[in-house]
Design an enzyme around this catalytic site. Structure first.
Site, PDB file in Angstrom:
ATOM      1  N   SER A 170      -1.636   2.532  -8.150  1.00  0.00           N
ATOM      2  CA  SER A 170      -2.594   3.447  -7.552  1.00  0.00           C
ATOM      3  C   SER A 170      -3.589   3.858  -8.631  1.00  0.00           C
ATOM      4  CB  SER A 170      -1.859   4.681  -7.019  1.00  0.00           C
ATOM      5  OG  SER A 170      -2.779   5.683  -6.705  1.00  0.00           O
TER       6      SER A 170
ATOM      7  N   THR B 201      -5.619  13.808  -3.350  1.00  0.00           N
ATOM      8  CA  THR B 201      -4.398  14.532  -3.707  1.00  0.00           C
ATOM      9  C   THR B 201      -4.440  15.046  -5.133  1.00  0.00           C
ATOM     10  OG1 THR B 201      -3.343  12.460  -4.366  1.00  0.00           O
ATOM     11  CG2 THR B 201      -3.002  13.189  -2.095  1.00  0.00           C
TER      12      THR B 201
ATOM     13  N   ASN C 233      -5.555   4.808   1.465  1.00  0.00           N
ATOM     14  CA  ASN C 233      -4.635   5.361   2.460  1.00  0.00           C
ATOM     15  C   ASN C 233      -5.356   5.820   3.732  1.00  0.00           C
ATOM     16  OD1 ASN C 233      -2.262   4.915   1.050  1.00  0.00           O
ATOM     17  ND2 ASN C 233      -2.351   6.887   0.001  1.00  0.00           N
TER      18      ASN C 233
ATOM     19  N   ASN D 100       2.881   1.495   4.172  1.00  0.00           N
ATOM     20  CA  ASN D 100       3.458   0.518   3.247  1.00  0.00           C
ATOM     21  C   ASN D 100       3.808  -0.794   3.946  1.00  0.00           C
ATOM     22  OD1 ASN D 100       3.196   2.150   1.022  1.00  0.00           O
ATOM     23  ND2 ASN D 100       5.254   3.004   1.184  1.00  0.00           N
TER      24      ASN D 100
ATOM     25  N   GLU E 139      -6.091 -20.812  -8.866  1.00  0.00           N
ATOM     26  CA  GLU E 139      -6.969 -21.168  -7.755  1.00  0.00           C
ATOM     27  C   GLU E 139      -7.371 -19.940  -6.940  1.00  0.00           C
ATOM     28  OE1 GLU E 139      -6.251 -25.036  -5.651  1.00  0.00           O
ATOM     29  OE2 GLU E 139      -4.443 -24.961  -6.891  1.00  0.00           O
TER      30      GLU E 139
END
Length: 198
Positions: free
Chosen positions: A16, A55, A78, A100, A126
């Site tokens: 994150s 947050t 989120n 998730n 690649e």
């Protein structure tokens, strides 16, 4: 652990950008990986701070200083995933577990060619070559289609044209941004089905 690998292709990083551990410790870890394994591919799946929900007060600073350490960075936020769960999958109050699961589905789809045999499979190098035209343009936009509520899955049917056009809608993208202000340089759309293409 890395020394025990026979053929190390590269690194997949999950983090994150907003919090202290996600941006601070992982940035330090990426610096070490860059120094020791600079030529190996580095793909990153990152949760970017959403535009309206924050947050932590330091999220904007962390997100500016962190993202330029990998070769390919798949960003999600989120708020965008929360909206997808509410509007597309019809979950009234999505949990982080719901978010998730969608992220896990994206990672699974992107890395499927690394895990399964097939004529169109690619390795990490690649990925980088096909998705990043220039080193500074290394943020592919992730969209997901079709997204169907569990209650309607047995009654819904999508054609290839419907799935393809839905991929370009803002309601299916995993980051809140205005894709009309940018330009598409490529659009890889991995499709998996039970039917053979031959």
């Amino acid at each position: 652990m890395i020394e025990n690998c026979d053929c190390l292709q590269g690194f997949l990083m999950f983090r994150s950008f907003g919090g202290g551990t996600g941006s601070g410790f992982s940035a330090l870890l990426m610096e070490k990986i860059l120094a020791d394994y600079g030529k190996k591919s580095k793909l990153e799946f990152a949760i970017y701070p959403s535009p309206t929900v924050s947050t932590s007060i330091v999220e904007p600073y962390n997100s500016i200083l962190t993202p330029h350490q990998t070769d390919v960075c798949f960003m999600m936020d989120n708020e965008a995933i929360f909206d997808m769960c509410q509007k597309k999958i019809e979950i009234e109050w999505p949990t982080y577990g719901n978010l998730n699961r969608l992220i896990g589905q994206v990672v699974s789809s992107i890395t499927a060619s690394l895990r399964f045999k097939g004529s169109l499979n690619v390795d990490l190098n690649e990925f980088q070559t096909n998705l990043v035209p220039y080193p500074r343009i290394h943020f592919p936009l992730i969209n997901m289609s079709p997204l169907i509520a569990k209650e309607r899955i047995n009654h819904a049917s999508y054609s290839t044209a419907q799935v393809t056009s839905e991929v370009f809608e803002e309601s299916t993208q995993m980051v809140k941004c205005n894709q009309k202000r940018g330009m598409f340089m490529a659009s890889p759309q991995p499709t998996y089905s039970r039917q053979s293409l031959r």
